[in-house]
Scaffold this active site. Structure first.
Site, PDB file in Angstrom:
ATOM      1  N   HIS A   1      78.609  62.687  21.887  1.00  0.00           N
ATOM      2  CA  HIS A   1      80.149  62.722  21.947  1.00  0.00           C
ATOM      3  C   HIS A   1      80.653  64.138  21.627  1.00  0.00           C
ATOM      4  CE1 HIS A   1      84.199  61.660  20.771  1.00  0.00           C
ATOM      5  NE2 HIS A   1      84.020  62.583  19.766  1.00  0.00           N
TER       6      HIS A   1
ATOM      7  N   HIS B   1      83.203  66.814  24.183  1.00  0.00           N
ATOM      8  CA  HIS B   1      84.366  67.975  23.608  1.00  0.00           C
ATOM      9  C   HIS B   1      84.369  69.253  24.372  1.00  0.00           C
ATOM     10  CE1 HIS B   1      86.600  65.785  20.613  1.00  0.00           C
ATOM     11  NE2 HIS B   1      85.427  65.195  20.136  1.00  0.00           N
TER      12      HIS B   1
ATOM     13  N   GLU C   1      91.131  63.281  21.647  1.00  0.00           N
ATOM     14  CA  GLU C   1      90.128  62.570  21.639  1.00  0.00           C
ATOM     15  C   GLU C   1      90.269  61.216  22.714  1.00  0.00           C
ATOM     16  OE1 GLU C   1      87.219  61.885  20.259  1.00  0.00           O
ATOM     17  OE2 GLU C   1      87.275  63.339  18.418  1.00  0.00           O
TER      18      GLU C   1
ATOM     19  N   SER D   1      83.282  60.413  26.852  1.00  0.00           N
ATOM     20  CA  SER D   1      81.664  60.318  26.284  1.00  0.00           C
ATOM     21  C   SER D   1      81.406  58.669  26.355  1.00  0.00           C
ATOM     22  CB  SER D   1      81.553  61.102  25.060  1.00  0.00           C
ATOM     23  OG  SER D   1      82.312  60.418  24.143  1.00  0.00           O
TER      24      SER D   1
END
Ligand SMILES: [Fe+2]
Length: 286
Positions: free
Chosen positions: A127, A132, A173, A192
């Protein structure tokens, strides 16, 4: 992400970082990265913002195996001056903001097990790094993340962390972006996630609402399932400009008397891309 009321773990430095200890990953852990990477790499073209794919390319993020943070940071440093540092898990807000303000992205070093393939509570290295890091190679988004860290330090002094945290949630996010080719994903929580990378774009259930900073910061979010609301930006420049040019103090003061909004709320002033049916959320509630 950040969390309070936790203590600096044994073995971590004062800033909560730990060595990634890349050599100690097992073959099974590297294989899990490859499995997740393959699945998302197939899914994302045509769904994710082109800047994300460019980031994967510039950083040479691919298989085989979990990236070595030192090598990744060397490439990222050349692109935008950011680094990736390992932490043992969620870190306190002030530590998190301080790292972002200094262009350091904190990433978990552990990777999920096969039993956790599609759901885990704490962010793992897939993740954090796959989701990111690619956008941190984009200069505008990289500046936005630093500005967010600086905004976080100001919010802490104004008692407004909860409202500011929604900005992170609904952009970094779970953000969507409108492009000339159509709507695309840019949020790491979506990029993700195998299931949410379809749901967020294609499912008729969630609302998709044009980005409005104050409206967004009043909106609650859910941590246990797919979002019921997504906010759609026009560009990363828009996001950066709103964060850099906004003096959050008057905004927080202005919002002080305004109630929070529920996760499925729609306001008359909303610029709607999709009025969601909320069928998915209802099906899960019964
Ligand atoms: Fe995240």
């Amino acid at each position: 992400m950040a969390q309070n009321d936790i203590r600096c773990p044994e073995g971590a430095f004062q800033d909560w970082t730990i060595p990634q200890d890349w050599q100690s990953y097992t073959a099974a852990e590297h294989a899990m990265w490859d499995r997740l990477f393959d699945r998302q790499a197939r899914m994302l073209p045509g769904r994710v913002a082109p800047e994300f794919l460019q980031g994967l390319d510039v950083l040479r993020m691919s298989k085989p195996g979990i990236p070595d943070f030192e090598e990744l940071s060397d490439r990222l440093m050349k692109a935008t001056g950011w680094q990736v540092v390992a932490v043992p898990g969620l870190v306190p807000d002030d530590i998190f903001f301080d790292h972002l303000a200094n262009r350091r992205f904190v990433a978990g070093r552990f990777i999920r097990t096969p039993e956790q393939l599609d759901y885990l509570q704490e962010p793992d290295v897939f993740h954090d790094v796959f989701g990111h890091v690619p956008l941190l190679a984009n200069p505008v988004f990289a500046d936005y993340m630093q500005a967010y860290g600086e905004g976080g330090r100001r919010a802490a002094g104004l008692g407004a962390i909860e409202r500011l945290s929604r900005l992170y949630w609904y952009t970094v996010e779970f953000g969507l972006i409108q492009t000339d080719e159509g709507m695309r994903i840019y949020g790491a929580g979506i990029a993700s996630s195998h299931g949410e990378s379809v749901f967020a774009l294609d499912d008729p259930s969630p609302n998709r609402i044009g980005f409005d900073l104050q409206r967004l910061m009043r909106t609650r979010y859910r941590i246990d399932d797919y979002q019921q609301n997504y906010f759609v930006i026009e560009s990363f420049e828009q996001l950066l400009a709103q964060t850099l040019e906004t003096d959050f103090g008057p905004i927080y003061a202005n919002m002080a008397g305004q109630p929070d909004l529920e996760v499925d709320a729609i306001l008359p002033s909303d610029r709607l891309f999709t009025r969601g049916s909320q069928a998915y959320a209802r099906s899960k509630a019964t």
